[in-house]
Design a protein around this motif. Structure first.
Motif, PDB file in Angstrom:
ATOM      1  N   ARG A   1      23.280   3.339  38.167  1.00  0.00           N
ATOM      2  CA  ARG A   1      24.846   3.314  38.354  1.00  0.00           C
ATOM      3  C   ARG A   1      25.260   2.063  37.874  1.00  0.00           C
ATOM      4  O   ARG A   1      26.457   1.838  37.559  1.00  0.00           O
TER       5      ARG A   1
ATOM      6  N   CYS B   1      28.307  14.972  48.021  1.00  0.00           N
ATOM      7  CA  CYS B   1      27.046  14.486  48.941  1.00  0.00           C
ATOM      8  C   CYS B   1      26.900  13.023  48.742  1.00  0.00           C
ATOM      9  O   CYS B   1      27.705  12.491  47.685  1.00  0.00           O
ATOM     10  N   SER B   2      25.982  12.461  49.349  1.00  0.00           N
ATOM     11  CA  SER B   2      25.948  10.750  49.061  1.00  0.00           C
ATOM     12  C   SER B   2      25.098  10.529  47.918  1.00  0.00           C
ATOM     13  O   SER B   2      24.326  11.200  47.630  1.00  0.00           O
ATOM     14  N   PHE B   3      25.076   9.275  47.679  1.00  0.00           N
ATOM     15  CA  PHE B   3      24.257   8.826  46.563  1.00  0.00           C
ATOM     16  C   PHE B   3      22.821   8.818  47.096  1.00  0.00           C
ATOM     17  O   PHE B   3      21.918   9.350  46.085  1.00  0.00           O
TER      18      PHE B   3
ATOM     19  N   LYS C   1      28.446  13.071  42.213  1.00  0.00           N
ATOM     20  CA  LYS C   1      28.626  12.834  43.685  1.00  0.00           C
ATOM     21  C   LYS C   1      29.835  13.462  44.254  1.00  0.00           C
ATOM     22  O   LYS C   1      29.981  14.248  45.446  1.00  0.00           O
ATOM     23  N   ARG C   2      30.972  13.466  43.492  1.00  0.00           N
ATOM     24  CA  ARG C   2      32.213  13.807  44.049  1.00  0.00           C
ATOM     25  C   ARG C   2      32.113  15.322  43.652  1.00  0.00           C
ATOM     26  O   ARG C   2      32.837  16.087  44.725  1.00  0.00           O
TER      27      ARG C   2
ATOM     28  N   LYS D   1      21.350  10.881  48.869  1.00  0.00           N
ATOM     29  CA  LYS D   1      21.076  12.292  48.498  1.00  0.00           C
ATOM     30  C   LYS D   1      20.644  12.821  47.233  1.00  0.00           C
ATOM     31  O   LYS D   1      19.694  13.282  46.855  1.00  0.00           O
ATOM     32  N   ILE D   2      21.842  12.069  46.279  1.00  0.00           N
ATOM     33  CA  ILE D   2      21.289  12.494  44.964  1.00  0.00           C
ATOM     34  C   ILE D   2      19.852  11.746  44.509  1.00  0.00           C
ATOM     35  O   ILE D   2      19.293  12.065  43.828  1.00  0.00           O
ATOM     36  N   SER D   3      19.672  10.547  45.168  1.00  0.00           N
ATOM     37  CA  SER D   3      18.566   9.864  44.465  1.00  0.00           C
ATOM     38  C   SER D   3      17.216  10.641  44.736  1.00  0.00           C
ATOM     39  O   SER D   3      16.385  10.302  44.283  1.00  0.00           O
TER      40      SER D   3
ATOM     41  N   ILE E   1      27.402   9.455  37.198  1.00  0.00           N
ATOM     42  CA  ILE E   1      26.919   9.825  38.733  1.00  0.00           C
ATOM     43  C   ILE E   1      27.788  10.022  39.735  1.00  0.00           C
ATOM     44  O   ILE E   1      27.906  10.825  40.502  1.00  0.00           O
ATOM     45  N   ALA E   2      29.001   9.224  39.354  1.00  0.00           N
ATOM     46  CA  ALA E   2      30.056   9.134  40.698  1.00  0.00           C
ATOM     47  C   ALA E   2      30.867  10.447  40.470  1.00  0.00           C
ATOM     48  O   ALA E   2      31.300  11.076  41.101  1.00  0.00           O
TER      49      ALA E   2
END
Length: 390
Positions: free
Chosen positions: A305, A271-273, A266-267, A275-277, A262-263
Motif C-alpha cells: 500500500r 472489509c478491513s485491510f 477494500k471499499r 481481512k484483505i491481508s 488495494i483501497a
C-alpha cells in the motif's frame, strides 16, 4: 559464416507515440531477458530448449553462434508453428526492419492470443477487441512517421536530435493531447533541435510530459475497456456498465497507485485491510523472525500500500486468485496498470516532476483518454474475432 552470431535483445526504440511490444512488456514489469522468454516458451510448449542458462544469457547480450542457436531453438519454433498452425516466416518476413512496428505488433498480438488460448482459463478473446483496435489504429497512424524515419536514415551523418519536429509532426495531431499542449510541445521540440542546452518552461514541461505519457494513457484506457468486457461478459447490454473502473481507482487516496487499487478493493468488498491481508501470499518461516504468519501478511500488505515493495506478476496472480473467478483477470489488469504508473513516477526524483506526472494520471485527465478510446473502440472497423483479424 563461421563467426556469425545470433542475439535476442529487447527492442527499445523510445518512440512515445508507438511503443514496441518489448517496451510495453517492460512497462508492465514483464520479463524481457532472453532466458526468461525462452523459459516461458518452454513452459507453454512443455518442451526443453537445450541451451545452458549461460548460453541463454549470452543470447540476450553478445550473442551465440548461429549453429548453436539453430540447433537448440529451431525445434521449439517448429513445435510452436505446428501447435498453433502458424507460419512464423509469414508472420515476421525475413528482412523486417526494427521500426516496422505494424508487422512486429501483429506478430506479438498473435503470439499473445496463442498463449492465452493455451492456458487453463477459458477467456473470450473478443473481450480484448478494444486493445487490438487501439494498437491497429496506432500502427496505421504511425505510418507517416515511419516514412520520415526511412527518409532520415538515408541521410548520411544525420543528427536525429536536429529533426525532432520533423519526427513528431506527422503524429502529434493523432495523439490525445489538448490542442494547447500540441502547439507548446512542437515549440519546445523546435527549441531543443536548435539548442540542446535549452531549459523548457513549466508550460513546456507539462506539454512534453503529456506527449511522453500519451501512449500509456491510451493503452491503459484500452485495457480498462478490456477489463470491463471481461467483468460484464455474459450480461446483456442493458445490464452492462460503461463507467471506467480505473477512474475510480485513480480517485482513491493512497501513497502509491497500487495502494489505490488495494483501497478500491477494500471499499468495494467492504472489509478491513487486515481481512484483505489474509489473502496475501507469503513465504513464511516462524523460526526466522519470531512473528506469526498473520503479522507477516499484515506487514506485507502495508508495504504494498505504501509502495515500499511491489508484488511480482505471479504474486499478484496468486493474490487475486482468491477473488471471484470473473474478477481475477480484470484485477490483474488493473494491478499491472497501477504498478506501471508507479514505475513511471519512480523514474523522477524531482518533486515538481513527480507532481506533474501525478497530475497527468489524475482521474480527470485520464477520463478524457477513456472516453476517447471508448468512442474509438465502438467505431472501430477492427473485426471482433482475433482469428479473422490476424
Amino acid at each position: 559464416m563461421k563467426h556469425e552470431k545470433v542475439a535476442m535483445k529487447p527492442l527499445m526504440l523510445q518512440n512515445p507515440f508507438l511503443k514496441t511490444p518489448d517496451e510495453v512488456a517492460n512497462l508492465f514489469g514483464l520479463p524481457l531477458s532472453a532466458r526468461r522468454k525462452v523459459k516461458l516458451i518452454e513452459f507453454y510448449l512443455q518442451e526443453e530448449v537445450k541451451l545452458s542458462d549461460r548460453s541463454l544469457d549470452n543470447l540476450g547480450s553478445k550473442g551465440i553462434s548461429k549453429q548453436k542457436a539453430d540447433k537448440a531453438i529451431e525445434p521449439i519454433l517448429d513445435s510452436f508453428e505446428r501447435r498453433f498452425d502458424l507460419d512464423l516466416d509469414q508472420l515476421i518476413p525475413d528482412g523486417t526492419l526494427i521500426f516496422e512496428l505494424d508487422v512486429l505488433w501483429q506478430a506479438a498480438i498473435k503470439a499473445f492470443f496463442c498463449g492465452l488460448n493455451s492456458g487453463e482459463l477459458e477467456v473470450d478473446t473478443n473481450c480484448f477487441q478494444p486493445f487490438v483496435a487501439f494498437i491497429e489504429r496506432r500502427c496505421r497512424e504511425y505510418l507517416p512517421q515511419k516514412e520520415v524515419i526511412l527518409q532520415l536514415r538515408e541521410r548520411e551523418g544525420l543528427d536525429p536530435g536536429s529533426h525532432l519536429v520533423e519526427f513528431y509532426e506527422p503524429v502529434i495531431g493523432k495523439a490525445h493531447l489538448r490542442s494547447c499542449h500540441q502547439d507548446v510541445a512542437i515549440k519546445a521540440l523546435n527549441q531543443f533541435s536548435q539548442d540542446r542546452s535549452y531549459s523548457p518552461t513549466i508550460e513546456e514541461l507539462e506539454a512534453l510530459s503529456a506527449l511522453h505519457q500519451d501512449f500509456n494513457l491510451s493503452l491503459f484506457a484500452s485495457l480498462d475497456l478490456v477489463a470491463l468486457n471481461l467483468l460484464w461478459a455474459g450480461y446483456n447490454d442493458e445490464q452492462r456498465s460503461e463507467d471506467s473502473v480505473l477512474v475510480e481507482i485513480l480517485a482513491e487516496d493512497a501513497k502509491c497507485y497500487f495502494g489505490r487499487l488495494i483501497a478500491f478493493i477494500k471499499r468495494k468488498v467492504g472489509c478491513s485491510f487486515a481481512k484483505i491481508s489474509e489473502l496475501v501470499p507469503v513465504q513464511f518461516d516462524s523460526s526466522e523472525s519470531g512473528r506469526t504468519e498473520k503479522e507477516v501478511k499484515i506487514e506485507r500488505l502495508k508495504e504494498w500500500r505504501k509502495g515500499k515493495t511491489k508484488p511480482s506478476v505471479s504474486t499478484m496472480d496468486e493474490f487475486f486468485s482468491h477473488f471471484d473467478l470473473d474478477d481475477q483477470i480484470p484485477l490483474l489488469i488493473y494491478g499491472l496498470i497501477c504498478q506501471a504508473i508507479d514505475r513511471e513516477i519512480s523514474k523522477y526524483r524531482c518533486a515538481d516532476e513527480r507532481a506533474l506526472l501525478q497530475q497527468t494520471y489524475s482521474p480527470e485527465n485520464y477520463r478524457r483518454y477513456y472516453e476517447k478510446e471508448k468512442a474509438a473502440a465502438s467505431l472501430s472497423t477492427a473485426t471482433t474475432t482475433t482469428e479473422a483479424t490476424f
